[in-house]
Design an enzyme around this catalytic site. Structure first.
Site, mmCIF file in Angstrom:
data_model
loop_
_atom_site.group_PDB
_atom_site.id
_atom_site.type_symbol
_atom_site.label_atom_id
_atom_site.label_comp_id
_atom_site.label_asym_id
_atom_site.label_seq_id
_atom_site.Cartn_x
_atom_site.Cartn_y
_atom_site.Cartn_z
ATOM 1 N N LYS A 144 11.071 -5.581 -8.312
ATOM 2 C CA LYS A 144 10.089 -6.075 -7.334
ATOM 3 C C LYS A 144 10.734 -6.047 -5.962
ATOM 4 C CE LYS A 144 5.885 -8.011 -7.235
ATOM 5 N NZ LYS A 144 4.775 -7.878 -8.186
HETATM 6 P P1 NAD Z 1 -4.040 -9.307 -1.906
HETATM 7 O O1 NAD Z 1 -3.132 -9.334 -0.753
HETATM 8 O O2 NAD Z 1 -4.956 -8.146 -2.077
HETATM 9 O O3 NAD Z 1 -4.948 -10.645 -1.937
HETATM 10 C C1 NAD Z 1 -4.405 -11.936 -1.895
HETATM 11 C C2 NAD Z 1 -5.571 -12.894 -1.703
HETATM 12 O O4 NAD Z 1 -5.105 -14.242 -1.770
HETATM 13 C C3 NAD Z 1 -6.273 -12.762 -0.354
HETATM 14 O O5 NAD Z 1 -7.671 -12.881 -0.543
HETATM 15 C C4 NAD Z 1 -5.738 -13.974 0.421
HETATM 16 O O6 NAD Z 1 -6.635 -14.382 1.448
HETATM 17 C C5 NAD Z 1 -5.678 -14.971 -0.703
HETATM 18 N N1 NAD Z 1 -4.880 -16.166 -0.413
HETATM 19 C C6 NAD Z 1 -3.681 -16.265 0.195
HETATM 20 N N2 NAD Z 1 -3.312 -17.554 0.296
HETATM 21 C C7 NAD Z 1 -4.304 -18.285 -0.290
HETATM 22 C C8 NAD Z 1 -4.522 -19.674 -0.499
HETATM 23 N N3 NAD Z 1 -3.635 -20.592 -0.106
HETATM 24 N N4 NAD Z 1 -5.662 -20.066 -1.114
HETATM 25 C C9 NAD Z 1 -6.564 -19.152 -1.528
HETATM 26 N N5 NAD Z 1 -6.417 -17.837 -1.352
HETATM 27 C C10 NAD Z 1 -5.299 -17.405 -0.737
HETATM 28 O O7 NAD Z 1 -3.113 -9.483 -3.200
HETATM 29 P P2 NAD Z 1 -3.440 -9.050 -4.699
HETATM 30 O O8 NAD Z 1 -2.894 -7.677 -4.895
HETATM 31 O O9 NAD Z 1 -4.853 -9.352 -5.004
HETATM 32 O O10 NAD Z 1 -2.474 -10.027 -5.505
HETATM 33 C C11 NAD Z 1 -2.875 -11.347 -5.877
HETATM 34 C C12 NAD Z 1 -1.950 -11.858 -6.971
HETATM 35 O O11 NAD Z 1 -2.003 -10.976 -8.100
HETATM 36 C C13 NAD Z 1 -0.462 -11.924 -6.592
HETATM 37 O O12 NAD Z 1 0.122 -13.015 -7.246
HETATM 38 C C14 NAD Z 1 0.100 -10.624 -7.140
HETATM 39 O O13 NAD Z 1 1.486 -10.689 -7.378
HETATM 40 C C15 NAD Z 1 -0.696 -10.508 -8.424
HETATM 41 N N6 NAD Z 1 -0.801 -9.148 -8.962
HETATM 42 C C16 NAD Z 1 -1.337 -8.125 -8.267
HETATM 43 C C17 NAD Z 1 -1.453 -6.868 -8.832
HETATM 44 C C18 NAD Z 1 -2.125 -5.715 -8.135
HETATM 45 O O14 NAD Z 1 -2.365 -4.691 -8.799
HETATM 46 N N7 NAD Z 1 -2.457 -5.802 -6.868
HETATM 47 C C19 NAD Z 1 -0.965 -6.645 -10.128
HETATM 48 C C20 NAD Z 1 -0.409 -7.714 -10.831
HETATM 49 C C21 NAD Z 1 -0.332 -8.965 -10.236
#
Ligand code: NAD
Length: 409
Positions: free
Chosen positions: A102
């Site tokens: 990561k």
């Molecule tokens: P992203 O950047 O696309 O979205 C993150 C979202 O969280 C945004 O809508 C942001 O406004 C919101 N956010 C931030 N702080 C917040 C708070 N305090 N309260 C409510 N909402 C809040 O990120 P993502 O890719 O959707 O990732 C989200 C989670 O999923 C992370 O933990 C990431 O590690 C995990 N994840 C993502 C993927 C992927 O394919 N993108 C895969 C596995 C895990």
């Protein structure tokens, strides 16, 4: 407690049941390599922007390191280390031929211009290109990064190593990416929700959900759940929440977010705070934003009957204990959000084969992998009377440990 310590706490709960020796434990939790690099660029203003980039390569016993790149002001070495470790267990839980890695950078992409974002991305690749690659370590999108950022990663990497589309996944479909990758994590979350609800004698149709986070994972999860008849009564993002007890119209919300870039102000619901989102009286609560959302106090206030962890590390160990005491099942991150890395694997395979798979094949194979993995975890947890998280870690640790021993220490 810090994030890496929390992951190791969960590791230890499973390691005890596996009777893992202390030496093996140390070997398995210690990252193989940690990079910390300066990423300095010229900002649009003419000033110098200084950022710190990280890449932690946790374990590659089962294959090349694999894991996302996070661009967020809170990114630091410990967070990268904890997320890299989670990737090791996640890729093993869904049985992909990858290890765990990561990385990320402590920048705020919302405050960077597009040109600045491109420059920090390319500079980061210049700093780490010798340590990544199709057979070494394959980055992917995470919080604050997307398909465009991955396109820049591939393009910059190719300047040093030639045409190597498999050096990064989550690329745009028009630039060596895979059909279905962008929505893959949300699609997988929906499948896990369907499977666990089935085991509880329920179904998605008519079940109520609250989702924290409306980025890649949260929005795609909401869309697939709504398509399956789920009633999404509350959604939040970094700026606040919207609530509608009769169910939010997800298509209309998407149209609103496409323009306003936030869920607050959506006319189809009432505004609420981020704290209120976590205590909604729903059947299922899905954290899909950042880590560390549930501590002991918030866990006591949760009114949902089931937690599905779409985000990485949303639950601190003390909150996990509270959920266990309150008999609220928690479906763990290392299974729930594995759909992203599963389709990243399909993208990597397609890039290596120079052959494209259609969306229906990708979704079918993702579903098969998710369902098989879920069943294995659920059955182990039921048979041993242990939490789903402990069962998932047991499966992941066993596979990584076996590969370590077979390959030779
Ligand atoms: P992203 O950047 O696309 O979205 C993150 C979202 O969280 C945004 O809508 C942001 O406004 C919101 N956010 C931030 N702080 C917040 C708070 N305090 N309260 C409510 N909402 C809040 O990120 P993502 O890719 O959707 O990732 C989200 C989670 O999923 C992370 O933990 C990431 O590690 C995990 N994840 C993502 C993927 C992927 O394919 N993108 C895969 C596995 C895990």
């Amino acid at each position: 407690m810090q994030a890496f310590e929390a992951v190791n706490h969960y590791f230890d709960q499973a390691a005890v049941l596996l009777d893992l020796s202390d030496n093996m434990r140390t070997l398995m939790i210690t990252p193989d390599r940690e990079l910390r690099v300066e990423v300095a660029i010229e900002m649009d203003s003419g000033q110098i922007g200084n950022f710190i980039g990280y890449r932690v390569q946790h374990d590659n016993a089962r294959g090349p390191f694999k894991g996302g790149l996070r661009f967020h002001p809170h990114v630091d070495q410990d967070e990268a280390r904890s997320l890299a470790s989670l990737m090791t267990w996640k890729t093993a839980v869904v049985n992909l031929p990858f290890g765990g890695g990561k990385g990320g950078m402590n920048c705020d992409p919302n405050k960077l211009s597009r040109g600045e974002l491109e420059r920090v991305t390319r500079k980061f690749v210049q700093q780490i290109h010798d340590f990544i690659g199709p057979d070494k370590d394959i980055p992917a999108p995470d919080v604050g990064t997307d398909a465009q950022v991955m396109a820049w990663v591939m393009n910059e990497y190719s300047k040093y190593h030639g045409f190597q589309p498999a050096c990064v996944t989550g690329k745009p479909v028009e630039y060596h990416g895979s059909e279905g990758r962008e929505a893959a994590t949300g699609y997988g979350v929906m499948i896990v929700a369907r499977e666990i609800l089935k085991r509880l004698g329920k179904e998605i149709r008519g079940t109520t959900f609250a989702i924290q986070g409306y980025g890649n994972v949260g929005s795609n999860t909401a869309r697939y759940l709504a398509e399956a008849g789920g009633v999404i009564t509350a959604i939040s993002d970094a700026y606040g929440a919207v609530v509608n007890p009769r169910g939010l119209d997800i298509k209309a919300l998407d149209a609103h977010v496409a323009i306003d870039r936030k869920v607050v102000g959506f006319p189809g619901g009432e505004p609420a705070t981020n704290e209120q989102l976590l205590t909604q009286p729903v059947d299922v609560l899905i954290p899909a934003a950042l880590g560390g959302v549930f501590d002991a106090e918030t866990a006591k206030q949760v009114r949902a009957h089931l937690i599905i962890e779409a985000a990485n590390s949303p639950t601190w160990p003390e909150a996990d204990e509270v959920f266990r005491t309150r008999e609220i099942p928690v479906v763990p991150d290392i299974l729930v959000n594995a759909g992203g890395v599963i389709v990243s694997y399909f993208e990597w395979v397609q890039n290596q084969q120079h052959f494209r798979w259609p969306l229906d094949r990708i979704q079918r194979e993702e579903e098969t992998t998710m369902v098989e993995s879920f069943n294995k975890i659920y059955e182990l947890a039921t048979r041993k009377g242990i939490p789903l998280r402990t069962a998932a870690f047991m499966i992941g640790i066993s596979r990584v440990g076996r590969a370590r021993v077979l390959g030779g220490i």
